[in-house]
Design an enzyme around this catalytic site. Structure first.
Site, PDB file in Angstrom:
ATOM      1  CE  LYS B  78     -67.205 -50.889  12.926  1.00  0.00           C
ATOM      2  NZ  LYS B  78     -66.342 -51.405  14.006  1.00  0.00           N
ATOM      3  CB  SER B 158     -67.697 -55.119  14.508  1.00  0.00           C
ATOM      4  OG  SER B 158     -66.839 -54.043  14.855  1.00  0.00           O
ATOM      5  CB  SER B 182     -63.883 -54.570  15.580  1.00  0.00           C
ATOM      6  OG  SER B 182     -64.813 -55.394  16.236  1.00  0.00           O
TER       7      SER B 182
END
Lengths: 496, 486
Positions: B78, B158, B182
């Site tokens: 990420k 997210s 997330s």
């Protein structure tokens, strides 16, 4: 409070109320939340870690050494050490504050209420309350003079550990404020938790000043920031108090504001460009757990505390029979006090091998002769060319009659110039006091024989002439005659 | 080659050790897959060279029989994790061109375990969002489609890029971060496994901070076993993170015994929220039935303060974010928009650098911390947080883990819900309490909704009891036998 503390204005008397916030840099090789170095005077931005520059994802880790210094300082101020304290973020934007917040302690500081004893010029003491002591990080430095239109930022100071020590509004004169800063600095230096160097910014003072009519509630205060010498603290307060009285007496009001002291003019002025009131949005820093101390840790730190100036002063008065005044001067710096005690107890080197020197005599020599000479030479006690052992041996030579006090002054001057040992100087220069009655009698006989008329006058009752004979013999012996022995022998010889 | 990308992380590991294929072949297959899924916009930065380099080293070690826990396994990271010398944007314009001179602890741990980096995945800006539509680098498309509807869907957020990459078989696993859901919500939306470990289990050092007291890194994989393997490599105490906890990392894979007999599973009554899709409810009942069949005992529990979790979260998280994001000021790195004065530079830089959702949260956070509002909002939220943690502590006296749905709905279409932040925030209703209490949770794909999209079930556990959570999750996974692919 005696009325001597009041300032007389045009419309009557005013009382000045003073509280001080001192920022003391913790003596530490590393910063409060990072491992970066803290040396003074390094090239800009050479002592900056990723944390100090607030790079993304960086996290603070508390420096245990700094925590210990804060606890030590708290204990030295007879203050409450809080076993549970919390680091908060104080949020504001400024170019030299990389994270956009300063990590400080707001509601739960590491040290709570304490006290500090002021030593005033008249020999009296007075207690000033300490409100709190908390740990916080310093910001960086904005350099506005490096470029015509831009500001440069030096982050070397960013993250340096500070102790903010806040006093109660207990002081009433600029002199008391000066005494407070001096005493606080002395205690910090004794503890070794801050070097107290105001020129290098290790100790900075914010002065909160207000005035009121005696017996009335507190007036509105102003805060004069970052004053960096004891003299300036006193001057800033003196000026600020008189300014406020003038404003009030001419019908004005005092605005609560931040002011700056200008050392050149000796005046304070309101800081510009800080019109919008800051809302710092304090909240507990989620990157740091609350600081938990155990009773044992505090006890362990307490056991390492040195004897502090107040206790030392008390002991000097009791043990060495010094006056409060002399004791106060000697203990103001740990180095002076240590020097004095080394003079008294001796250092075991050759010379006389004696201890139990006359402490009062030692105090006089340290305060009057040594300090005076050091002052004249612009030297610090730690750089004294005369060691405590040497001065002790010099006093030993006086005490055992090897030299007179007057000769000792000359020997001391040579010691100061050359760093030589007193006994060596005495031997080299042949300054040993003459106490041998045979040698003295011969000198006396010679003088008496050369002054037959004066001898007759003396015997006829003119006692004052004894001084003349003493002087003559002294001159003859180069000042080395033992005054006591000489007096005795002269009186015997002159007896009718 | 394409079959290599279908392997689970565990099978790929075993295949490498059995010399069925090389790390280079495995890396090349995944690099090709990353290229193939470009239209999904799952990656912000691709690092094929790093992947090949890592694979070469892995092959050397494999040849010598010195394979480490994740030797040669290609994964995605990420873009919230700082990676040394590799662009790290947090999905934001304000970190334009930012290449950190340091490596986050979690990614460093993964590389030390032999994992290989495919690239940095797209995400909601500063991890703020549940759709992956707030990224400066554009939305991520889910590899999934609704039955009979070709409109692009969100992967959730997210960690949307990570979820899409793993679901689309472009990575064996990916790192995510979970502040309010997330990891778990995009895992549920994308039909994969996502685990948020206990707060303090993985170091936050080097992860761009969103809300420090909630942020936690975790694995996103296609199986529970893969999550166990990857978590083992990511976790561990880090003296550089004061909130990381110093306790040994167990062998999580060993915890997958398949035996849940006698465990007590709590079913919180407060999670039956009004207006919840009945198919979510049915799936939950199904999950309970599967676990009962495996020998667990179910216990009705109460988490009475659940209804305050979302409001408390949307005070605490923006408050911390408003402070954490103050460092993006144009002074030292990233974007700078010049201005006549310092304040003007701040205003222009931050206005241009932050997207709408980030600005909204910075403003909310600033507001709730302001003098006069602090007690009414921030302090109240902290108190609620304490009560929620107490609810869980109370519940765990009666049960060992808690079973809930992961999300109240399946994935929505790109562009939907964007005009209604509250509806968007409701996505986190089942995941947020775990963050507020700092507890471990995992989402396991359990079935498809009527629209043909994946649904997840969430297992929450006691602090630092990831082992039981994983064990139950694996049993659930076996029972659900989720074989659907995008």
């Amino acid at each position: 409070m005696s009325s001597t503390h009041l300032i007389k204005g045009k419309t009557g008397e005013w009382e000045v109320v003073i509280g001080l916030e001192v920022h003391a840099q913790v003596t530490s090789k590393a910063k409060l939340f990072s491992g970066a170095a803290t040396a003074f005077g390094a090239e800009p931005n050479t002592q900056v870690s990723l944390i100090d520059a607030a790079m993304p994802g960086m996290l603070p880790v508390i420096n245990g050494w700094c925590v210990e210094q804060a606890v030590k300082t708290g204990l030295g101020l007879n203050a409450q050490v809080n076993l549970h304290s919390v680091f908060d973020r104080k949020n504001y934007f400024y170019a030299d504050l990389p994270a956009g917040y300063q990590i400080s302690q707001y509601l739960q500081p590491i040290v709570g209420k304490g006290e500090l004893l002021l030593d005033l010029a008249d020999g009296k003491s007075r207690t000033v309350g300490i409100t709190r002591l908390h740990l916080e990080m310093d910001a960086g430095k904005s350099l506005h003079d490096q470029h015509p239109s831009q500001t440069y930022i030096d982050l070397n100071r960013s993250g340096v550990a500070l102790m903010e020590i806040v006093s109660e509004p207990d002081m009433r004169t600029a002199e008391e404020a000066g005494a407070y800063v001096r005493k606080l600095r002395s205690i910090l230096r004794y503890l070794g938790t801050c070097d107290g160097n105001m020129e290098e910014g290790s100790l900075r003072c914010d002065c909160n000043v207000s005035v009121r009519r005696p017996g009335q509630p507190y007036g509105t205060r102003t805060e004069t920031k970052n004053v960096n010498s004891v003299r300036f603290v006193m001057a800033a307060i003196e000026h600020e108090a008189r300014r406020q009285i003038e404003v009030l007496e001419s019908g004005g009001t005092i605005r609560q504001e931040t002011r700056l002291f200008d050392p050149n003019s000796g005046t304070t002025r309101a800081m510009r460009g800080k019109e919008h009131a800051h809302d710092y949005r304090y909240f507990p820093d989620p990157d740091l757990l609350p600081l938990e101390l155990s009773e044992d840790e505090v006890a362990r730190i307490k056991a390492t505390l040195p004897e502090l100036p107040d206790d030392k002063k008390k002991r000097f008065i009791e043990q060495h029979k010094l006056s409060a005044f002399d004791a106060g001067i000697l203990v103001s710096e740990r180095a002076s006090a240590d020097f004095f005690e080394a003079v008294v107890t001796g250092d075991g080197k050759l010379g006389d091998g004696k201890t139990g020197r006359d402490a009062k005599l030692a105090a006089n020599w340290v305060i009057n002769d040594l300090f005076g000479r050091l002052n004249a030479a612009g030297k610090d006690i730690t750089a004294s060319p005369v060691t405590a052992g040497q001065l002790g041996r010099l006093i030993g030579l006086i005490q055992d009659g090897t030299i007179s006090g007057r000769i000792a002054k000359d020997v001391f001057e040579i010691m100061f110039e050359t760093g030589k040992d007193p006994l060596k100087i005495v031997e080299e220069k042949g300054l040993r006091q003459v106490s041998d009655t045979g040698a003295l009698e011969a000198a006396i006989d010679e003088i008496l024989g050369a002054n037959v008329e004066k001898v007759a006058e003396y015997r006829a009752g003119k006692d004052k002439l004894l001084g003349f004979f003493v002087g003559q013999v002294m001159k003859k012996t180069g000042g080395k005659a033992n005054p006591g022995v000489l007096n005795e022998l002269l009186k015997k010889k002159l007896a009718p | 080659m394409s079959t290599l990308t279908e392997l689970s992380l565990a099978d790929a590991r075993d295949g490498l050790r059995a010399k069925k294929f090389s790390a280079r072949e495995l890396a090349e297959a995944h690099i090709a897959a990353v290229t193939r899924i470009k239209p999904l916009n799952a990656f912000i930065t691709e690092t094929p060279d790093a992947a090949l380099e890592g694979a070469a080293e892995a092959d050397r070690r494999l040849a010598k029989g010195e394979a480490r826990a994740m030797e040669g396994l290609p994964i995605a990271i990420k873009d919230l994790f700082c990676t040394e010398g590799v662009l790290t944007t947090a999905g934001s314009h304000i970190l334009d061109g930012f290449k950190p001179p340091y490596e986050s602890t979690v990614t460093a741990n993964l590389w030390k375990a032999g994992a290989v980096m495919l690239g940095k995945t797209n995400m909601d800006e500063f991890a703020m969002g549940s759709s992956n539509m707030t990224s400066y680098h554009g939305p991520v498309e889910s590899p999934w489609r609704r039955r009979g509807d070709n409109r692009p869907l969100v992967p959730g957020g997210s960690s949307g890029g990570s979820a899409a990459a793993v679901a689309a078989r472009a990575a064996l696993g990916a790192t995510g971060t979970d502040t309010g859901g997330s990891i778990r919500q995009p895992a549920a939306f994308s039909g994969i496994v996502g685990m948020k470990p206990t707060y303090g289990r993985c170091s936050r050092w080097g992860i761009v901070a969103f809300a420090s007291s909630l942020d936690q890194a975790g694995p996103m994989t296609r199986t529970v076993r893969d999550a166990a393997i990857m978590l083992g490599a990511m976790a561990g105490h880090d003296p550089k993170d004061s909130t990381s906890v110093d306790r040994p990392v167990p062998d999580y894979e060993k915890a997958l015994t398949g035996n849940v007999r006698g465990l007590k599973i709590g079913i919180p009554k407060e999670y039956r929220v009004d207006g919840m899709n009945p198919e979510i409810d049915r799936l939950w009942e199904q999950g309970i039935a599967w676990l009962k069949a495996a020998g667990v005992e179910t216990v009705a529990i109460s988490l009475p303060h659940t209804k305050y979790a979302l409001p408390a979260y949307y005070i605490v998280a923006p408050a911390e974010a408003s402070s954490n994001l103050a460092r993006y000021d144009g002074v030292r790195y990233g974007l700078r928009v010049p201005g006549g004065t310092l304040d003007e530079m701040y205003e222009k830089t931050r206005a241009a650098g932050f997207g709408k959702e980030v600005r909204r949260r910075v403003m909310i956070g600033t507001y709730v911390l302001s003098a006069g509002y602090y007690d009414a909002y921030y302090n109240k939220a902290r108190q609620i947080r304490t009560l929620i943690a107490r609810d869980f502590a109370e519940a765990y006296r009666k049960c060992d883990v808690i079973l809930t749905p992961t999300s109240p709905n399946t994935a929505f279409a790109v562009g939907e819900k964007m005009d209604d932040p509250i509806a968007m925030y409701l996505n986190d209703v089942f995941t947020v309490p775990g963050n507020l209490a700092g507890l471990p949770g995992i989402s396991v794909p359990a079935g498809l909704g009527g629209d043909g999209l994946p649904l997840g079930l969430q297992v929450l556990g006691r602090a630092f009891d990831e082992e039981t959570v994983l064990r139950v999750a694996e049993v659930l996974e076996r029972a659900a036998d989720f074989k659907h692919k995008p």
